[in-house]
Scaffold this motif. Sequence first.
Motif, PDB file in Angstrom:
ATOM      1  N   TYR A 119      13.983 111.946 120.571  1.00 54.93           N
ATOM      2  CA  TYR A 119      12.687 111.651 119.982  1.00 54.93           C
ATOM      3  C   TYR A 119      11.692 112.777 120.253  1.00 54.93           C
ATOM      4  N   LEU A 120      10.929 113.111 119.241  1.00 55.17           N
ATOM      5  CA  LEU A 120       9.725 113.915 119.424  1.00 55.17           C
ATOM      6  C   LEU A 120       8.592 112.913 119.314  1.00 55.17           C
ATOM      7  N   SER A 121       7.827 112.773 120.390  1.00 50.22           N
ATOM      8  CA  SER A 121       6.793 111.743 120.414  1.00 50.22           C
ATOM      9  C   SER A 121       5.464 112.308 120.903  1.00 50.22           C
ATOM     10  N   LYS A 122       4.430 111.537 120.694  1.00 53.74           N
ATOM     11  CA  LYS A 122       3.095 111.906 121.160  1.00 53.74           C
ATOM     12  C   LYS A 122       2.987 111.571 122.649  1.00 53.74           C
ATOM     13  N   CYS A 123       2.260 112.392 123.402  1.00 56.92           N
ATOM     14  CA  CYS A 123       2.099 112.129 124.838  1.00 56.92           C
ATOM     15  C   CYS A 123       1.133 110.966 125.082  1.00 56.92           C
ATOM     16  N   LYS A 124       0.248 110.729 124.119  1.00 56.56           N
ATOM     17  CA  LYS A 124      -0.723 109.615 124.158  1.00 56.56           C
ATOM     18  C   LYS A 124      -1.753 109.731 125.278  1.00 56.56           C
ATOM     19  N   LYS A 125      -1.957 110.944 125.775  1.00 54.86           N
ATOM     20  CA  LYS A 125      -3.026 111.134 126.751  1.00 54.86           C
ATOM     21  C   LYS A 125      -4.348 111.097 126.001  1.00 54.86           C
ATOM     22  N   PRO A 126      -5.374 110.482 126.565  1.00 54.88           N
ATOM     23  CA  PRO A 126      -6.629 110.235 125.841  1.00 54.88           C
ATOM     24  C   PRO A 126      -7.297 111.490 125.262  1.00 54.88           C
ATOM     25  N   ARG A 127      -7.214 112.612 125.941  1.00 52.25           N
ATOM     26  CA  ARG A 127      -7.918 113.816 125.469  1.00 52.25           C
ATOM     27  C   ARG A 127      -7.023 114.806 124.736  1.00 52.25           C
ATOM     28  N   CYS A 128      -5.787 114.429 124.460  1.00 53.56           N
ATOM     29  CA  CYS A 128      -4.846 115.346 123.809  1.00 53.56           C
ATOM     30  C   CYS A 128      -5.176 115.489 122.325  1.00 53.56           C
ATOM     31  N   LYS A 129      -5.553 116.696 121.931  1.00 53.67           N
ATOM     32  CA  LYS A 129      -5.855 116.963 120.518  1.00 53.67           C
ATOM     33  C   LYS A 129      -4.588 117.171 119.703  1.00 53.67           C
ATOM     34  N   CYS A 130      -3.502 117.461 120.385  1.00 48.47           N
ATOM     35  CA  CYS A 130      -2.230 117.684 119.705  1.00 48.47           C
ATOM     36  C   CYS A 130      -1.684 116.378 119.110  1.00 48.47           C
ATOM     37  N   CYS A 131      -1.876 115.278 119.805  1.00 48.18           N
ATOM     38  CA  CYS A 131      -1.365 113.984 119.340  1.00 48.18           C
ATOM     39  C   CYS A 131      -1.882 113.642 117.937  1.00 48.18           C
ATOM     40  N   ASN A 132      -3.102 114.074 117.627  1.00 43.32           N
ATOM     41  CA  ASN A 132      -3.703 113.749 116.325  1.00 43.32           C
ATOM     42  C   ASN A 132      -2.978 114.401 115.160  1.00 43.32           C
ATOM     43  N   ILE A 133      -2.317 115.529 115.400  1.00 45.48           N
ATOM     44  CA  ILE A 133      -1.681 116.241 114.292  1.00 45.48           C
ATOM     45  C   ILE A 133      -0.170 116.334 114.419  1.00 45.48           C
ATOM     46  N   LEU A 134       0.391 115.843 115.540  1.00 44.69           N
ATOM     47  CA  LEU A 134       1.828 115.929 115.761  1.00 44.69           C
ATOM     48  C   LEU A 134       2.584 115.004 114.809  1.00 44.69           C
ATOM     49  N   VAL A 135       3.639 115.527 114.210  1.00 49.53           N
ATOM     50  CA  VAL A 135       4.508 114.724 113.354  1.00 49.53           C
ATOM     51  C   VAL A 135       5.708 114.300 114.200  1.00 49.53           C
TER      52      VAL A 135
END
Length: 146
Positions: free
Chosen positions: A18-34
């Motif tokens: 799985y490629l997943s989001k880290c879900k850390k509150p301040r992570c800007k990468c999660c918003n654009i990660l596919v």
Amino acid sequence: MNQPPNIITFLQTPKEFYLSKCKKPRCKCCNILVPYKNEIKIRNKYIKFNKNANCQTANVIYCLICKCEKLYIGKTTKPFNIRLNLHRQQTNDEQYTILPANKHMKNCGFNIRATILYASEKGDEMYLDKMEDFFKNVIRPELNSM
């Protein structure tokens, strides 16, 4: 009596990555990660993922997808979210806008999506260079050759 595992049973055991989001509150990468499971389709090519990863994973080959569907493929030995922050800075600040891809993304409003194509076990720069070249040859990203 159960037999000990052998290479045949190991190879026949299906693996899910799985490629997943880290879900850390301040992570800007999660918003654009596919995120994806096992494989992703890019340009009618299926890329099979090789291990579990998220936006904090280092030693990766990644793909940036502009809103106009043009692609950029890069590599980093740093955590992916840190490299993505550098792309953001290089796009937003003229004095750091070096890569033609960042200039293009600035013109498109840095409206991008991002994904990891490959994650290496180790930070071998030469190996990552070869893998980056491999993915560039397979996918043919426009923003690498501007």
